[in-house]
Design a protein around this motif. Structure first.
Motif, PDB file in Angstrom:
ATOM      1  N   PHE A  26       0.846  -1.185   0.000  1.00 41.36           N
ATOM      2  CA  PHE A  26       0.000   0.000   0.000  1.00 41.36           C
ATOM      3  C   PHE A  26       0.886   1.240   0.000  1.00 41.36           C
ATOM      4  CE2 PHE A  26       0.654  -1.447   4.323  1.00 41.36           C
ATOM      5  CZ  PHE A  26       0.990  -0.295   5.021  1.00 41.36           C
ATOM      6  N   THR A  27       0.262   2.397  -0.143  1.00 39.50           N
ATOM      7  CA  THR A  27       0.992   3.662  -0.211  1.00 39.50           C
ATOM      8  C   THR A  27       0.818   4.430   1.090  1.00 39.50           C
ATOM      9  OG1 THR A  27       0.715   3.792  -2.613  1.00 39.50           O
ATOM     10  CG2 THR A  27       1.220   5.844  -1.453  1.00 39.50           C
ATOM     11  N   VAL A  28       1.904   5.016   1.565  1.00 39.64           N
ATOM     12  CA  VAL A  28       1.876   5.801   2.804  1.00 39.64           C
ATOM     13  C   VAL A  28       2.123   7.262   2.468  1.00 39.64           C
ATOM     14  CG1 VAL A  28       2.912   6.147   5.080  1.00 39.64           C
ATOM     15  CG2 VAL A  28       2.757   3.833   4.106  1.00 39.64           C
ATOM     16  N   ILE A  29       1.286   8.133   3.050  1.00 40.77           N
ATOM     17  CA  ILE A  29       1.497   9.573   2.909  1.00 40.77           C
ATOM     18  C   ILE A  29       1.729  10.163   4.296  1.00 40.77           C
ATOM     19  CG2 ILE A  29       0.145   9.822   0.797  1.00 40.77           C
ATOM     20  CD1 ILE A  29      -2.203  10.774   2.524  1.00 40.77           C
ATOM     21  N   GLU A  30       2.603  11.147   4.370  1.00 47.07           N
ATOM     22  CA  GLU A  30       2.879  11.801   5.647  1.00 47.07           C
ATOM     23  C   GLU A  30       1.736  12.774   5.965  1.00 47.07           C
ATOM     24  OE1 GLU A  30       5.255  11.143   7.758  1.00 47.07           O
ATOM     25  OE2 GLU A  30       6.065   9.601   6.403  1.00 47.07           O
ATOM     26  N   HIS A  31       1.011  12.467   7.020  1.00 48.63           N
ATOM     27  CA  HIS A  31      -0.132  13.307   7.400  1.00 48.63           C
ATOM     28  C   HIS A  31      -0.417  13.102   8.876  1.00 48.63           C
ATOM     29  CE1 HIS A  31      -3.919  15.460   7.160  1.00 48.63           C
ATOM     30  NE2 HIS A  31      -3.694  15.728   5.889  1.00 48.63           N
ATOM     31  N   ASP A  32      -0.766  14.183   9.570  1.00 53.28           N
ATOM     32  CA  ASP A  32      -1.034  14.106  11.013  1.00 53.28           C
ATOM     33  C   ASP A  32      -2.412  13.537  11.328  1.00 53.28           C
ATOM     34  OD1 ASP A  32       1.439  15.202  11.489  1.00 53.28           O
ATOM     35  OD2 ASP A  32       0.683  17.275  11.600  1.00 53.28           O
ATOM     36  N   VAL A  33      -3.288  13.481  10.340  1.00 56.80           N
ATOM     37  CA  VAL A  33      -4.644  12.956  10.540  1.00 56.80           C
ATOM     38  C   VAL A  33      -4.672  11.494  10.106  1.00 56.80           C
ATOM     39  CG1 VAL A  33      -7.066  13.174   9.896  1.00 56.80           C
ATOM     40  CG2 VAL A  33      -5.654  15.227  10.172  1.00 56.80           C
ATOM     41  N   PRO A  34      -5.197  10.591  10.933  1.00 60.02           N
ATOM     42  CA  PRO A  34      -5.261   9.173  10.552  1.00 60.02           C
ATOM     43  C   PRO A  34      -6.338   8.942   9.498  1.00 60.02           C
ATOM     44  CG  PRO A  34      -6.304   9.496  12.691  1.00 60.02           C
ATOM     45  CD  PRO A  34      -5.688  10.814  12.322  1.00 60.02           C
ATOM     46  N   VAL A  35      -5.928   8.547   8.317  1.00 59.66           N
ATOM     47  CA  VAL A  35      -6.877   8.274   7.243  1.00 59.66           C
ATOM     48  C   VAL A  35      -6.472   6.994   6.523  1.00 59.66           C
ATOM     49  CG1 VAL A  35      -7.550  10.667   6.821  1.00 59.66           C
ATOM     50  CG2 VAL A  35      -5.570   9.718   5.632  1.00 59.66           C
ATOM     51  N   ALA A  36      -7.474   6.328   5.981  1.00 58.16           N
ATOM     52  CA  ALA A  36      -7.254   5.141   5.152  1.00 58.16           C
ATOM     53  C   ALA A  36      -8.322   5.155   4.072  1.00 58.16           C
ATOM     54  CB  ALA A  36      -7.352   3.869   5.988  1.00 58.16           C
ATOM     55  N   TYR A  37      -7.895   5.001   2.821  1.00 57.47           N
ATOM     56  CA  TYR A  37      -8.863   5.002   1.731  1.00 57.47           C
ATOM     57  C   TYR A  37      -8.273   4.256   0.545  1.00 57.47           C
ATOM     58  CZ  TYR A  37      -6.006   8.807  -0.260  1.00 57.47           C
ATOM     59  OH  TYR A  37      -4.976   9.566  -0.762  1.00 57.47           O
ATOM     60  N   CYS A  38      -9.136   3.971  -0.408  1.00 52.39           N
ATOM     61  CA  CYS A  38      -8.672   3.308  -1.625  1.00 52.39           C
ATOM     62  C   CYS A  38      -8.980   4.194  -2.819  1.00 52.39           C
ATOM     63  CB  CYS A  38      -9.328   1.934  -1.796  1.00 52.39           C
ATOM     64  SG  CYS A  38     -11.122   1.968  -1.967  1.00 52.39           S
ATOM     65  N   LEU A  39      -8.165   4.058  -3.831  1.00 53.11           N
ATOM     66  CA  LEU A  39      -8.308   4.862  -5.042  1.00 53.11           C
ATOM     67  C   LEU A  39      -8.426   3.916  -6.228  1.00 53.11           C
ATOM     68  CD1 LEU A  39      -8.262   7.743  -6.208  1.00 53.11           C
ATOM     69  CD2 LEU A  39      -5.782   7.506  -6.454  1.00 53.11           C
ATOM     70  N   PRO A  40      -9.661   3.659  -6.702  1.00 56.18           N
ATOM     71  CA  PRO A  40      -9.831   2.779  -7.871  1.00 56.18           C
ATOM     72  C   PRO A  40      -9.171   3.399  -9.094  1.00 56.18           C
ATOM     73  CG  PRO A  40     -11.917   3.168  -6.740  1.00 56.18           C
ATOM     74  CD  PRO A  40     -10.935   4.158  -6.193  1.00 56.18           C
ATOM     75  N   GLY A  41      -8.781   2.547 -10.013  1.00 59.27           N
ATOM     76  CA  GLY A  41      -8.165   3.065 -11.222  1.00 59.27           C
ATOM     77  C   GLY A  41      -7.464   1.981 -11.990  1.00 59.27           C
ATOM     78  N   THR A  42      -6.352   2.335 -12.608  1.00 63.21           N
ATOM     79  CA  THR A  42      -5.613   1.384 -13.431  1.00 63.21           C
ATOM     80  C   THR A  42      -5.113   0.223 -12.578  1.00 63.21           C
ATOM     81  OG1 THR A  42      -3.603   2.681 -13.061  1.00 63.21           O
ATOM     82  CG2 THR A  42      -4.888   3.169 -15.038  1.00 63.21           C
ATOM     83  N   GLY A  43      -5.102  -0.953 -13.179  1.00 63.58           N
ATOM     84  CA  GLY A  43      -4.650  -2.131 -12.448  1.00 63.58           C
ATOM     85  C   GLY A  43      -5.620  -2.499 -11.349  1.00 63.58           C
ATOM     86  N   ASN A  44      -5.076  -2.771 -10.181  1.00 64.38           N
ATOM     87  CA  ASN A  44      -5.897  -3.155  -9.044  1.00 64.38           C
ATOM     88  C   ASN A  44      -6.237  -1.990  -8.126  1.00 64.38           C
ATOM     89  OD1 ASN A  44      -5.855  -5.892  -9.814  1.00 64.38           O
ATOM     90  ND2 ASN A  44      -3.844  -6.165  -8.868  1.00 64.38           N
ATOM     91  N   GLY A  45      -5.889  -0.771  -8.529  1.00 63.00           N
ATOM     92  CA  GLY A  45      -6.157   0.375  -7.678  1.00 63.00           C
ATOM     93  C   GLY A  45      -5.082   0.530  -6.615  1.00 63.00           C
ATOM     94  N   THR A  46      -5.289   1.505  -5.741  1.00 65.80           N
ATOM     95  CA  THR A  46      -4.290   1.824  -4.717  1.00 65.80           C
ATOM     96  C   THR A  46      -4.961   1.993  -3.373  1.00 65.80           C
ATOM     97  OG1 THR A  46      -2.985   3.018  -6.371  1.00 65.80           O
ATOM     98  CG2 THR A  46      -2.464   3.431  -4.054  1.00 65.80           C
ATOM     99  N   VAL A  47      -4.367   1.425  -2.349  1.00 63.74           N
ATOM    100  CA  VAL A  47      -4.813   1.643  -0.972  1.00 63.74           C
ATOM    101  C   VAL A  47      -3.827   2.603  -0.321  1.00 63.74           C
ATOM    102  CG1 VAL A  47      -5.291   0.604   1.271  1.00 63.74           C
ATOM    103  CG2 VAL A  47      -5.857  -0.640  -0.826  1.00 63.74           C
ATOM    104  N   VAL A  48      -4.368   3.624   0.363  1.00 69.70           N
ATOM    105  CA  VAL A  48      -3.536   4.670   0.954  1.00 69.70           C
ATOM    106  C   VAL A  48      -3.791   4.749   2.457  1.00 69.70           C
ATOM    107  CG1 VAL A  48      -2.940   7.119   0.927  1.00 69.70           C
ATOM    108  CG2 VAL A  48      -3.634   5.971  -1.197  1.00 69.70           C
TER     109      VAL A  48
END
Length: 320
Positions: free
Chosen positions: A138-160
Motif C-alpha cells: 500500500f501507499t503511505v502519505i505523511e499526514h497528522d490525521v489518521p486516514v485510510a482510503y482506496c483509489l480505484p483506477g488502473t490495475g488493481n487500484g491503490t490503498v492509501v
C-alpha cells in the motif's frame, strides 16, 4: 393509455413499498443482498418512468410496426390499444419526456465519469510525488490525521494510509483496514456508487434515488467489513474504525465521526447473527421480478391486441 397509468402506479408503489422493505433491520445481516435490492428497485423505477412515456408515444412511433410483426398482430390493433382520449398530445409529451430524461441521464453519467477520472488521475499523480510504497503493498502519505482510503483506477487500484494511521493501528487492525479497502477495489464498489449517484443527481425530485445512494454507500461499507474481519475480529475492526474516525485509541468508549461509521461500529460490536438462509435466492428471484415488471406492463396492451387478432382470425376461419 392503460400501460402508462399502470407503469406510473407501479413506479410509485415500488418506490414506497420497496424502500420500506429495504430499510428494515435485516439489511445489516445481508448487506450485499440489500445492495442488489436497491439497484434492482432503482433500475425498475427508472425503466417504468421511461416506458410509461414511451407507451404514450407508441401510436406513432416506428416501434409499433416491429412490435406488431413480433407478436403477429395487426398494426392498427396495436395502435388502438395504446391510443389516448386526448389524441396525439400525450404521445408528443411522452417522446419529449423520454428524450429529455435520457439526455439528462447520459450527460450526468458522462460528466461524472470524466470528473471522477480526472480527479483520480490527479490524486495518483500526487501520490507518486508525496507517497512512498510500503512493503505491505500500500501507499503511505505523511499526514497528522489518521486516514485510510482506496483509489480505484488502473490495475488493481491503490490503498492509501497516512503515517498517523500507521502509528495508531496495530498490525492486526492494519491488516483488517487494508482488507476492507482492498475488498472495495476487487468488487468495484465504485461502479455501484457511480450508478446510484448518477440516478440521484439526474432525478433529484425522486426521493427513492437519494435514499438508495445513501443506503448503498453504507451497505457497501458493511459488506467490506464482513470480508475484512472474521467473527472473532469484528470488535477489533470496530476499534480501528473508531481510531481512524477520532484520531485516538479509546479504551472504553465507542464514538465515530459520522453516522455511517457509528452504524458500522454498533453492528460490528453487536452479537453476531448469521445471514438469513435462502435470502440470496429469494432476493435474486425478487430482483428478477421487479426488473421484468416494467417491460411486462408496457407490453401488456400489445399482447392483448395480438390475442384479440388471433381470436378474430380463428373465428373467421370457423365461420368460413
Amino acid at each position: 393509455m392503460t400501460a402508462a397509468l399502470l407503469l406510473a402506479v407501479f413506479a410509485a408503489s415500488a418506490s414506497v413499498l420497496g424502500g420500506r422493505l429495504l430499510s428494515q433491520p435485516w439489511v445489516s445481516r445481508s448487506p450485499r443482498v440489500a445492495v442488489l435490492g436497491w439497484q434492482a428497485l432503482s433500475t425498475s423505477v427508472v425503466a417504468s418512468i421511461l416506458l410509461a412515456a414511451t407507451a404514450l408515444a407508441m401510436p406513432f412511433l416506428p416501434l409499433r410496426f416491429s412490435l406488431a410483426s413480433l407478436l403477429g398482430a395487426h398494426t392498427l390493433t396495436i395502435v388502438e390499444h395504446y391510443e389516448t382520449p386526448a389524441g396525439v398530445w400525450p404521445g408528443l409529451a411522452g417522446v419529449t419526456v423520454v428524450a429529455i430524461l435520457t439526455t439528462m441521464l447520459t450527460v450526468t453519467t458522462v460528466r461524472s465519469f470524466v470528473r471522477t477520472r480526472r480527479a483520480r488521475r490527479s490524486q495518483r499523480d500526487a501520490l507518486e510525488l508525496v507517497g512512498r510504497r510500503h512493503p505491505g503493498g500500500f501507499t503511505v502519505i505523511e499526514h497528522d490525521v489518521p486516514v485510510a482510503y482506496c483509489l480505484p483506477g488502473t490495475g488493481n487500484g491503490t490503498v492509501v494510509l497516512s503515517s498517523a494511521a500507521l502509528a495508531l493501528l496495530d498490525d492486526r487492525e492494519r491488516e483488517m483496514v487494508l482488507g476492507h479497502e482492498r475488498r472495495h477495489l476487487r468488487a468495484r464498489h465504485d461502479l455501484a456508487l457511480a450508478f446510484s449517484g448518477a440516478l440521484a443527481r439526474t432525478f433529484p425530485w425522486v426521493p427513492l434515488f437519494a435514499t438508495s445512494h445513501t443506503q448503498i454507500a453504507m451497505l457497501l461499507e458493511m459488506a467490506a467489513d464482513d470480508t475484512a474481519a472474521s467473527p472473532a475480529d469484528r470488535r477489533a475492526l470496530a476499534g480501528a474504525i473508531v481510531a481512524l474516525g477520532t484520531g485516538v485509541r479509546p479504551e472504553f468508549a465507542l464514538a465515530a465521526s459520522d453516522t455511517a461509521a457509528l452504524v458500522r461500529v454498533r453492528r460490528l460490536t453487536a452479537t453476531t447473527r448469521s445471514p438469513v438462509r435462502g435470502l440470496g435466492v429469494v432476493a435474486g428471484a425478487g430482483a428478477a421480478l421487479v426488473l421484468s415488471m416494467p417491460l411486462g406492463l408496457a407490453l401488456a396492451p400489445a399482447v392483448e391486441a395480438a390475442t384479440r387478432d388471433c381470436c378474430t382470425v380463428v373465428d373467421l376461419s370457423i365461420s368460413g
